[in-house]
Scaffold this active site. Structure first.
Site, mmCIF file in Angstrom:
data_model
loop_
_atom_site.group_PDB
_atom_site.id
_atom_site.type_symbol
_atom_site.label_atom_id
_atom_site.label_comp_id
_atom_site.label_asym_id
_atom_site.label_seq_id
_atom_site.Cartn_x
_atom_site.Cartn_y
_atom_site.Cartn_z
ATOM 1 N N THR B 153 -95.113 -43.584 42.389
ATOM 2 C CA THR B 153 -96.506 -44.025 42.223
ATOM 3 C C THR B 153 -96.507 -45.479 41.758
ATOM 4 O O THR B 153 -96.455 -46.387 42.584
ATOM 5 C CB THR B 153 -97.249 -43.129 41.210
ATOM 6 O OG1 THR B 153 -96.505 -43.062 39.987
ATOM 7 C CG2 THR B 153 -97.434 -41.728 41.760
ATOM 8 N N LYS B 179 -89.016 -39.963 40.224
ATOM 9 C CA LYS B 179 -90.029 -40.989 39.952
ATOM 10 C C LYS B 179 -90.424 -40.886 38.483
ATOM 11 O O LYS B 179 -90.417 -39.798 37.895
ATOM 12 C CB LYS B 179 -91.237 -40.857 40.867
ATOM 13 C CG LYS B 179 -92.019 -39.588 40.785
ATOM 14 C CD LYS B 179 -93.167 -39.573 39.811
ATOM 15 C CE LYS B 179 -94.013 -40.803 39.929
ATOM 16 N NZ LYS B 179 -95.106 -40.731 38.899
ATOM 17 N N THR B 190 -96.611 -37.835 36.061
ATOM 18 C CA THR B 190 -95.388 -38.494 35.631
ATOM 19 C C THR B 190 -94.094 -38.113 36.341
ATOM 20 O O THR B 190 -93.935 -38.394 37.510
ATOM 21 C CB THR B 190 -95.268 -38.285 34.129
ATOM 22 O OG1 THR B 190 -95.439 -36.913 33.890
ATOM 23 C CG2 THR B 190 -96.340 -39.026 33.400
ATOM 24 N N GLU B 276 -93.815 -48.938 32.938
ATOM 25 C CA GLU B 276 -94.863 -49.904 33.303
ATOM 26 C C GLU B 276 -94.920 -51.048 32.304
ATOM 27 O O GLU B 276 -95.033 -50.820 31.102
ATOM 28 C CB GLU B 276 -96.232 -49.213 33.317
ATOM 29 C CG GLU B 276 -96.563 -48.483 34.585
ATOM 30 C CD GLU B 276 -96.893 -49.416 35.728
ATOM 31 O OE1 GLU B 276 -97.100 -50.624 35.506
ATOM 32 O OE2 GLU B 276 -96.916 -48.925 36.861
ATOM 33 N N ASN B 398 -103.140 -50.345 31.503
ATOM 34 C CA ASN B 398 -103.774 -49.122 31.028
ATOM 35 C C ASN B 398 -105.197 -49.321 30.535
ATOM 36 O O ASN B 398 -105.910 -48.345 30.310
ATOM 37 C CB ASN B 398 -102.909 -48.472 29.954
ATOM 38 C CG ASN B 398 -101.644 -47.913 30.566
ATOM 39 O OD1 ASN B 398 -101.706 -46.994 31.352
ATOM 40 N ND2 ASN B 398 -100.509 -48.518 30.241
ATOM 41 N N THR B 403 -112.663 -47.216 38.952
ATOM 42 C CA THR B 403 -113.615 -46.181 39.422
ATOM 43 C C THR B 403 -113.683 -46.219 40.932
ATOM 44 O O THR B 403 -113.242 -47.171 41.562
ATOM 45 C CB THR B 403 -115.041 -46.399 38.870
ATOM 46 O OG1 THR B 403 -115.362 -47.764 39.035
ATOM 47 C CG2 THR B 403 -115.108 -45.989 37.418
#
Lengths: 403, 403
Positions: B153, B179, B190, B276, B398, B403
């Site tokens: 992802t 991943k 996750t 990340e 984060n 949206t």
């Protein structure tokens, strides 16, 4: 409950208390950094302390004072936490106690010691000594504001409060000063909370009341708190109000405890709202739990999640992160029965998201104060946890390299 | 142990496995997003899953497959986690299983299902169905790279590995794809970790080995992990290597388990380093503990501390934050006996800081890989926890409002 005037009086609002804050040169800023709070009439004392195994030297010294159940004074400094300072740190904390006791004319065991500030540095004892002497000379019934300012570190403002209640036909007063903020900057040590009251109450009952109150107030702040090396909450009760002495868990005790709780919850909200870098004040209200402990565990799990905190910083109504943190809290829960609302607007129910009006929810998310309500539908107990969001400023403050 | 060629072959390196990854239009990016791994020879299967009470639908489906101890295939998608999707989500996960089983000619109970991506959205089942059919058609012995890319992802790269070992005179091969990354972006779900081996091993023993290995590898990543809604680690062992079947805890079992452990630890390091926004890869090595569990608890406390993580981002050798996190871990410890080193350089001992050469320590702190060693001096057990730092980028990623 708080009038502005009485709040300003803080720890000197109850009868028989004096306070002072002076500049001793411990803070690099040159601001007030040594505080003394004193009651001529000996007080019952109670305290709660950090549970961190790496407790600072003043915590050890003050625990011994609390064990005697009586005290006359609190001496505290900011700018240096006297934490992780080895044997010399213990010697210095004991020296602070002795300097204050000698200046006030009381015994070592009458003096609580608190420190907050940078970890790993020794106290500049010459400055501390001069500061304590100056503070004792400056003691007055108007000294609470200075004392409050002398214990803050990275707080953007000093936290204070005061209130009164009738007990046994007498007006009983309470005052409080506290510093927080450092919880999210723990190279600064964290919560100091000093409470005074002129209530007459047995020392053992005072400890019981304080322990219960702190569990429902200061320990409900997520960026907490029993983790830092220096945390302490102390209450001195000197009996000057002349109420019938509280020696059992009667109605007077309940009134006393409830008043203390309201005072400490008010301070807790102020501390959470003033977290370093905070742009939001978030109340996580967990309902429908089997026990208070379960509700608190779930609330802390949500409030401690960096992902929830960054979402609120971004004003993102990310209920997925909230329900995820509920799920890993370790409290049995059924995701299909649990509901989540933001500012009263349902966002999660029946195991999935709920359709909402985007504009209305946007109004909730862009406000400074946000209430997240989680109903586990599994009991009748509840808990409120207070926290703040997690901003660029947080990383900036804590990622800066200070040498 | 890993050759570049065998690593590229990943889950198709062991005999008898095929894999594929295809573009089904589930990811907005249009990248590969449906993966299938298949063994014609029926395999023993074992799995470990998230402990989050809010587990996603595919977790429920796959747990039932693992309970049968045998399987033929894994089907997985990225881009949509099918988590917090209620009853429809359960229906969709079962449908993924059925579509794959029909296409492969096996039974429902032969197919593991995994999903990762955005929480709270329903799977686009028409795209999923087309994707599974296309992936089954594309199955090949060269398909591991595509399969690995189809399950990522926000990872910046696909994680894969392969290795082999002699067991009972036969070469036994292992392959892995995984991943991560999403652990610190949990609106994406996750860790997915898929392992293949051609070892012949009893299913119950396989489960025991996997559970022990995951506890010492994937569960040692701090930005973990058993917290997300979708985590799963699955191993398929098809016996094609022809080794004497492992049916007891003999030397062959130990060899198998150690090889599996090395494979999973290698992947865990890659996952932690690719967190990340990460700019540092940090190994927290706790020694001198009474038990592995104690060592892990202390390591996790340090690795999970946002204050420790922001300090490393700022390249600040802030041992105070480290020892503070050790102190509140909940494991009894003596701050006067505990030592801390950064990159081998002592920074804390005897209850306080240790003088160090600033230039040497600067070299340690500015490196990408940093080892923090904490010796509790209280026993002989140890644990390594892997984590990354905490950057502006983390808050940015984060705190963005999607949206």
């Amino acid at each position: 409950m708080f009038s502005e005037a009485s709040a300003k009086m803080g720890v000197t609002y109850p009868k028989g208390f004096q306070a002072a804050g002076v500049k001793a040169g411990i803070k690099k800023s040159g601001n007030l950094d040594v505080a003394v709070i004193y009651t001529e009439k000996k007080a019952a004392v109670a305290g709660t302390f950090t549970k961190n195994a790496v407790a600072a030297a003043p915590v050890h010294v003050s625990k011994a004072v609390v064990a005697t159940h009586t005290a006359h004074a609190i001496v505290a400094n900011a700018g240096c936490a006297n934490a992780c300072t080895g044997a010399q740190g213990e010697t210095d904390a004991a020296a602070m106690q002795k300097i204050a006791a000698d200046a006030l004319g009381c015994t070592l065991a009458d003096v609580i010691v608190g420190s907050t500030g940078i970890i790993g540095q020794l106290l500049p004892m010459d400055k501390v000594e001069q500061g304590i002497h100056a503070a004792v000379k400056a003691l007055s019934a108007d000294g609470s504001v200075d004392a409050g300012n002398a214990i803050i570190t990275t707080d953007t403002y000093s936290k204070a409060g005061a209130t009164s209640v009738m007990i046994g036909g007498k007006e009983v007063r309470f005052g409080i000063i506290a510093k927080g903020s450092g919880m999210i900057r723990p190279d600064m040590a964290t919560v100091l909370c000093f409470i005074t009251t002129d209530a007459d109450i047995d020392g053992v009952l005072l400890q019981e009341a304080l322990s219960e109150v702190i569990e429902h107030s200061l320990n409900m702040i997520s960026i907490d708190g029993d983790m830092s090396t220096n945390d302490m909450a102390i209450v001195l009760a000197n009996g000057a109000a002349g109420n019938p002495k509280i020696t059992e868990k009667n109605a007077d005790y309940e009134t006393f405890k409830e008043t203390l709780l309201a005072l400490c919850q008010g301070i807790s909200e102020k501390i959470a709202a003033d977290g370093e870098g905070a742009t939001k004040f978030i109340t996580v209200h967990v309902k429908g739990a089997k026990s208070f402990a379960d509700a608190k565990t779930v609330g802390m799990s949500v409030a401690n999640s960096p992902l929830v905190k960054t979402a609120f910083f971004g004003e993102d109504p990310n209920w997925g992160r909230v329900i995820c943190a509920v799920g890993y809290a370790g409290v049995p829960m059924n995701p299909n029965h649990t509901t989540v609302t933001f500012g009263g607007i349902p966002v999660y129910a029946d195991g999935t998201g709920v359709s909402y009006d985007a504009d209305t929810l946007r109004t909730v998310m862009t406000a400074h104060d946000i209430v997240v309500e989680i109903d586990l539908k599994d009991g009748t107990e509840e808990a409120k946890v207070w926290t703040c969001d997690f901003s660029y400023e947080y990383v900036k403050i804590n990622g800066e390299y200070h040498t």
